[in-house]
Design a protein around this motif. Structure first.
Motif, PDB file in Angstrom:
ATOM      1  N   ALA A  30      39.528  51.051  42.870  1.00 60.29           N
ATOM      2  CA  ALA A  30      38.415  50.162  42.523  1.00 60.29           C
ATOM      3  C   ALA A  30      38.221  49.102  43.604  1.00 60.29           C
ATOM      4  N   ILE A  31      39.306  48.537  44.089  1.00 57.86           N
ATOM      5  CA  ILE A  31      39.231  47.516  45.140  1.00 57.86           C
ATOM      6  C   ILE A  31      38.674  48.116  46.428  1.00 57.86           C
ATOM      7  N   LEU A  32      39.232  49.245  46.853  1.00 58.93           N
ATOM      8  CA  LEU A  32      38.817  49.851  48.123  1.00 58.93           C
ATOM      9  C   LEU A  32      37.371  50.341  48.093  1.00 58.93           C
ATOM     10  N   VAL A  33      36.966  50.971  46.980  1.00 58.44           N
ATOM     11  CA  VAL A  33      35.575  51.423  46.868  1.00 58.44           C
ATOM     12  C   VAL A  33      34.638  50.216  46.830  1.00 58.44           C
ATOM     13  N   GLY A  34      35.036  49.165  46.130  1.00 59.69           N
ATOM     14  CA  GLY A  34      34.226  47.948  46.092  1.00 59.69           C
ATOM     15  C   GLY A  34      34.059  47.335  47.476  1.00 59.69           C
ATOM     16  N   ILE A  35      35.129  47.316  48.262  1.00 63.40           N
ATOM     17  CA  ILE A  35      35.053  46.784  49.624  1.00 63.40           C
ATOM     18  C   ILE A  35      34.144  47.659  50.484  1.00 63.40           C
ATOM     19  N   ALA A  36      34.301  48.979  50.378  1.00 64.63           N
ATOM     20  CA  ALA A  36      33.477  49.904  51.171  1.00 64.63           C
ATOM     21  C   ALA A  36      31.994  49.767  50.816  1.00 64.63           C
ATOM     22  N   LEU A  37      31.701  49.718  49.520  1.00 62.02           N
ATOM     23  CA  LEU A  37      30.303  49.567  49.102  1.00 62.02           C
ATOM     24  C   LEU A  37      29.721  48.236  49.578  1.00 62.02           C
ATOM     25  N   ASN A  38      30.540  47.190  49.540  1.00 59.54           N
ATOM     26  CA  ASN A  38      30.061  45.874  49.969  1.00 59.54           C
ATOM     27  C   ASN A  38      29.797  45.842  51.471  1.00 59.54           C
ATOM     28  N   ARG A  39      30.561  46.605  52.230  1.00 52.78           N
ATOM     29  CA  ARG A  39      30.306  46.673  53.680  1.00 52.78           C
ATOM     30  C   ARG A  39      28.979  47.380  53.952  1.00 52.78           C
ATOM     31  N   ALA A  40      28.694  48.423  53.141  1.00 55.43           N
ATOM     32  CA  ALA A  40      27.457  49.180  53.328  1.00 55.43           C
ATOM     33  C   ALA A  40      26.241  48.438  52.777  1.00 55.43           C
ATOM     34  N   TRP A  41      26.381  47.873  51.579  1.00 49.97           N
ATOM     35  CA  TRP A  41      25.284  47.175  50.890  1.00 49.97           C
ATOM     36  C   TRP A  41      25.818  45.892  50.265  1.00 49.97           C
ATOM     37  N   PRO A  42      25.901  44.837  51.016  1.00 53.63           N
ATOM     38  CA  PRO A  42      26.465  43.588  50.474  1.00 53.63           C
ATOM     39  C   PRO A  42      25.672  43.070  49.275  1.00 53.63           C
ATOM     40  N   LEU A  43      26.395  42.787  48.211  1.00 53.45           N
ATOM     41  CA  LEU A  43      25.809  42.176  47.014  1.00 53.45           C
ATOM     42  C   LEU A  43      26.657  40.959  46.654  1.00 53.45           C
ATOM     43  N   HIS A  44      26.078  39.786  46.793  1.00 52.44           N
ATOM     44  CA  HIS A  44      26.792  38.544  46.477  1.00 52.44           C
ATOM     45  C   HIS A  44      26.305  38.038  45.132  1.00 52.44           C
ATOM     46  N   PHE A  45      27.195  37.383  44.402  1.00 50.55           N
ATOM     47  CA  PHE A  45      26.822  36.982  43.047  1.00 50.55           C
ATOM     48  C   PHE A  45      27.327  35.619  42.615  1.00 50.55           C
ATOM     49  N   VAL A  46      28.089  34.944  43.430  1.00 53.01           N
ATOM     50  CA  VAL A  46      28.600  33.633  43.016  1.00 53.01           C
ATOM     51  C   VAL A  46      28.262  32.569  44.058  1.00 53.01           C
ATOM     52  N   ALA A  47      28.108  31.359  43.571  1.00 53.98           N
ATOM     53  CA  ALA A  47      27.861  30.212  44.446  1.00 53.98           C
ATOM     54  C   ALA A  47      29.157  29.850  45.173  1.00 53.98           C
ATOM     55  N   PRO A  48      29.039  29.235  46.348  1.00 56.18           N
ATOM     56  CA  PRO A  48      30.249  28.862  47.099  1.00 56.18           C
ATOM     57  C   PRO A  48      31.243  28.029  46.290  1.00 56.18           C
ATOM     58  N   SER A  49      30.761  27.144  45.447  1.00 47.59           N
ATOM     59  CA  SER A  49      31.681  26.316  44.654  1.00 47.59           C
ATOM     60  C   SER A  49      32.443  27.147  43.623  1.00 47.59           C
ATOM     61  N   VAL A  50      31.834  28.202  43.114  1.00 47.45           N
ATOM     62  CA  VAL A  50      32.490  29.061  42.121  1.00 47.45           C
ATOM     63  C   VAL A  50      33.521  29.965  42.789  1.00 47.45           C
ATOM     64  N   ARG A  51      33.299  30.287  44.054  1.00 45.09           N
ATOM     65  CA  ARG A  51      34.234  31.152  44.777  1.00 45.09           C
ATOM     66  C   ARG A  51      35.634  30.566  44.808  1.00 45.09           C
ATOM     67  N   LEU A  52      35.753  29.269  44.664  1.00 45.62           N
ATOM     68  CA  LEU A  52      37.072  28.625  44.667  1.00 45.62           C
ATOM     69  C   LEU A  52      37.920  29.067  43.474  1.00 45.62           C
ATOM     70  N   LEU A  53      37.272  29.572  42.423  1.00 46.69           N
ATOM     71  CA  LEU A  53      38.021  30.080  41.272  1.00 46.69           C
ATOM     72  C   LEU A  53      38.719  31.402  41.583  1.00 46.69           C
ATOM     73  N   GLY A  54      38.216  32.143  42.561  1.00 51.25           N
ATOM     74  CA  GLY A  54      38.785  33.441  42.913  1.00 51.25           C
ATOM     75  C   GLY A  54      40.274  33.394  43.240  1.00 51.25           C
ATOM     76  N   PRO A  55      40.699  32.515  44.161  1.00 52.11           N
ATOM     77  CA  PRO A  55      42.131  32.433  44.469  1.00 52.11           C
ATOM     78  C   PRO A  55      42.971  32.023  43.251  1.00 52.11           C
ATOM     79  N   LEU A  56      42.420  31.168  42.396  1.00 55.78           N
ATOM     80  CA  LEU A  56      43.141  30.748  41.190  1.00 55.78           C
ATOM     81  C   LEU A  56      43.350  31.931  40.235  1.00 55.78           C
ATOM     82  N   VAL A  57      42.289  32.703  40.001  1.00 58.65           N
ATOM     83  CA  VAL A  57      42.394  33.871  39.118  1.00 58.65           C
ATOM     84  C   VAL A  57      43.340  34.900  39.730  1.00 58.65           C
ATOM     85  N   THR A  58      43.256  35.085  41.037  1.00 62.76           N
ATOM     86  CA  THR A  58      44.144  36.026  41.726  1.00 62.76           C
ATOM     87  C   THR A  58      45.600  35.576  41.599  1.00 62.76           C
ATOM     88  N   ALA A  59      45.851  34.304  41.764  1.00 62.25           N
ATOM     89  CA  ALA A  59      47.214  33.780  41.623  1.00 62.25           C
ATOM     90  C   ALA A  59      47.721  33.960  40.189  1.00 62.25           C
TER      91      ALA A  59
END
Length: 163
Positions: A30-59
């Motif tokens: 799922a991660i690798l296919v998501g990365i590959a698809l994003n390289r081909a057709w980038p789709l962004h969905f979060v504001a820069p301020s919300v992106r800060l939650l990503g490392p927290l959720v990952t941790a």
């Protein structure tokens, strides 16, 4: 330690997850296919301020995985689905969820998706969770019910599958 040891049927036997349907492989795909698809057709969905939650959720995902793994080690059983379980772990995160490692994998993909602002990774998470919920978990539960009889049924009645 609050674990339930197997009482019968102790012959050596393979675990419930043979082949390519091992959960780490499913989520890695799922991660690798998501990365590959994003390289081909980038789709962004979060504001820069919300992106800060990503490392927290990952941790949080990493911590949940490590806590769950530690409980398996303490109980003296393998976390690998290709190896036979020798106990039903009911301590740590397993008091709240029968599948905290799968929750950790889901949080990992979700956190990476937000952190990398990669909507495709979130999209690929959906079929990964579907495979886990409809194929992998039922197979594991049949294995545990067959090998731990009423012990697993009791645990299943007390603890939810996810949360």
């Amino acid at each position: 330690m609050d674990v339930v040891r197997e009482t019968d049927n102790t012959q050596a036997m393979k675990g419930p997850n043979p082949g390519l349907l091992r959960p780490p492989i499913i989520f890695l795909c799922a991660i690798l296919v998501g990365i590959a698809l994003n390289r081909a057709w980038p789709l962004h969905f979060v504001a820069p301020s919300v992106r800060l939650l990503g490392p927290l959720v990952t941790a949080c995902a990493v911590v949940l995985f490590l806590l769950s793994y530690r409980e398996f080690r303490r109980a003296g059983t393998s976390v690998q689905g290709s190896k036979r379980s020798t106990v039903i772990v009911r301590t740590g995160p397993y008091r709240f969820s029968r599948n905290p490692i799968y929750l950790a994998f889901i949080l990992l993909v979700l956190g990476l998706s937000v952190w990398l602002n990669n909507l495709w990774m979130l999209v690929t998470l959906v079929p990964a969770v579907g495979i886990i919920a409809m194929v992998v978990i039922p197979r594991e539960e049949r294995f545990l019910e067959r090998n731990f009889n009423g012990q697993y049924s009791s645990y299943k009645a007390q603890v939810r599958r996810w949360l």
